[in-house]
Scaffold this active site. Sequence first.
Site, PDB file in Angstrom:
ATOM      1  N   LYS A  18       0.831  -1.203   0.000  1.00 30.81           N
ATOM      2  CA  LYS A  18       0.000   0.000   0.000  1.00 30.81           C
ATOM      3  C   LYS A  18       0.870   1.258   0.000  1.00 30.81           C
ATOM      4  O   LYS A  18       0.619   2.209  -0.753  1.00 30.81           O
ATOM      5  CB  LYS A  18      -0.926  -0.010   1.225  1.00 30.81           C
ATOM      6  N   CYS A  72      -3.335  10.088   1.540  1.00 27.63           N
ATOM      7  CA  CYS A  72      -2.564   8.895   1.173  1.00 27.63           C
ATOM      8  C   CYS A  72      -1.222   9.258   0.550  1.00 27.63           C
ATOM      9  O   CYS A  72      -0.176   9.049   1.141  1.00 27.63           O
ATOM     10  CB  CYS A  72      -3.368   8.021   0.210  1.00 27.63           C
TER      11      CYS A  72
END
Length: 225
Positions: A18, A72
């Site tokens: 991720k 993010c």
Amino acid sequence: FVQGECVITNARTAEMCKLTENSFRDVNIAFANELSIICDKLDINVWELIKLANRHPRVNILQPGPGVGGHCIAVDPWFIVASAPDEARLISTARQVNDHKPEWVIGKVKSAVAERQRQSASAGKVAVAFLGLSFKADIDDLRESPSVEIVRRLSDSELLDSYVVEPHIKQLPELLINISKLCSLEEALEVASIVVILVDHKAFGQLANKLTIKHEVIDTRGIAS
């Protein structure tokens, strides 16, 4: 209940995957942002340059902007850097490049405002329209948005009046309420002499046709031409 493929790995690799996805994007955006700064210095149209370079079958340069936002891409690379600071040199440098881009935009706006005041017979404030607050196009998410920070920093100045156009929100975030005015694109273009494009919303798609000779445009998204 899951329609897609379930890929099995261990927890550390899954988490690193991720972080890697977002760091990959961050590094590639940093290349585009750095290229835009270089092209500005060399008086080269970065948007035309990228379009030409991307004709190469193995080249896919992303589009530059005023920085990187969201919860993010602007955050996850730092977890890798913190875990391996001596090794994550490229990832760390990319983060620094993207974190610096808002400062560069702020410098461009301040220079434009100072030049307007120098040319004007009066010492009044310069009206500046800021187009877009969200961290990417066509959403209302302002988290970690470089546009918000740019507007906040500049709106605190006594040299300009700040007009914000963000069609995806109904009111300004608290830190901008007392220093900026949320308005329509038409109202902003009517009063502003400097237009700063921060987000390439679809609502700004016909912007080039609405700009006049009175507008000085600082376009961080390449949509004004």
